[in-house]
Design an enzyme around this catalytic site. Structure first.
Site, PDB file in Angstrom:
ATOM      1  N   TYR A  68       0.698  -7.955  14.919  1.00  0.00           N
ATOM      2  CA  TYR A  68       0.661  -7.075  13.751  1.00  0.00           C
ATOM      3  C   TYR A  68      -0.592  -7.362  12.926  1.00  0.00           C
ATOM      4  O   TYR A  68      -1.313  -8.334  13.167  1.00  0.00           O
ATOM      5  CB  TYR A  68       1.893  -7.311  12.861  1.00  0.00           C
ATOM      6  N   LYS A  70      -1.948  -6.616   8.539  1.00  0.00           N
ATOM      7  CA  LYS A  70      -1.767  -5.988   7.230  1.00  0.00           C
ATOM      8  C   LYS A  70      -3.143  -5.726   6.660  1.00  0.00           C
ATOM      9  O   LYS A  70      -4.040  -6.563   6.770  1.00  0.00           O
ATOM     10  CB  LYS A  70      -0.988  -6.895   6.274  1.00  0.00           C
ATOM     11  N   GLU A  71      -3.289  -4.545   6.054  1.00  0.00           N
ATOM     12  CA  GLU A  71      -4.556  -4.209   5.412  1.00  0.00           C
ATOM     13  C   GLU A  71      -4.300  -3.591   4.055  1.00  0.00           C
ATOM     14  O   GLU A  71      -3.239  -3.027   3.800  1.00  0.00           O
ATOM     15  CB  GLU A  71      -5.406  -3.298   6.295  1.00  0.00           C
ATOM     16  N   LYS A  83     -12.854   6.311   2.725  1.00  0.00           N
ATOM     17  CA  LYS A  83     -11.726   5.401   2.525  1.00  0.00           C
ATOM     18  C   LYS A  83     -12.079   4.084   3.210  1.00  0.00           C
ATOM     19  O   LYS A  83     -12.542   4.086   4.349  1.00  0.00           O
ATOM     20  CB  LYS A  83     -10.464   5.997   3.156  1.00  0.00           C
TER      21      LYS A  83
END
Length: 158
Positions: A68, A70-71, A83
């Site tokens: 996994y 996360k950002e 973005k």
């Protein structure tokens, strides 16, 4: 050591439509819907799609490496349709990268088409140059192609 990879994907819909899909949480929903078996499952950990939003991407079973990442959304520029996200946990971070940033730019080509420019920038310790070989822009290219086709098909139906 710093590095960068970039790819441009032409899309047959106006930049405003592509930006609507890319700017906030819609992108994660589309990845889940269209590419969940290839890229993974996207969950919102915190936020509403603006700067400061944290998402978690869980890779499909059988994906080599870390399961996994996360950002955090660090920049959303509606005027320039840019973005940026930075990796804060898992993924490349766990492999030893000091920085891993994604920049998605939607560039207006003309009134009916646009370009999705996907760029990754990274920093690694100078003593670990072999880490650079792990970096790939392929998922971003696949995402841009798939979402571009989805938006084009959706436009054709209307």
């Amino acid at each position: 050591m710093r590095g960068q990879q970039s790819v441009e994907t032409p899309v047959g819909v106006p930049a405003t439509i592509v930006w609507d899909a890319y700017r906030g949480l819609e992108l994660g929903r589309l990845v889940d819907q269209l590419l969940g078996d290839v890229i993974g499952k996207v969950e919102v950990v915190q936020g509403d799609g603006g700067v400061g939003t944290i998402i978690k991407l869980t890779f499909p079973p059988g994906t080599p490496g870390i399961g996994y990442l996360k950002e955090i959304f660090t920049k959303i520029d509606d005027d320039n349709r840019v973005k940026e996200t930075e990796l804060i946990e898992g993924g490349y971070k766990d492999l030893g990268f000091d920085l891993f940033r994604c920049r998605l730019e939607i560039i207006e080509k003309d009134a009916k088409s646009s370009i999705i420019r996907s760029t990754v920038e990274y920093e690694i310790d100078d003593t670990k140059p072999e880490l650079a070989s792990f970096v790939s822009i392929k998922h971003f290219e696949l995402m841009a192609e798939t979402i571009g086709k989805y938006l084009t098909d959706k436009k054709s139906i209307k």
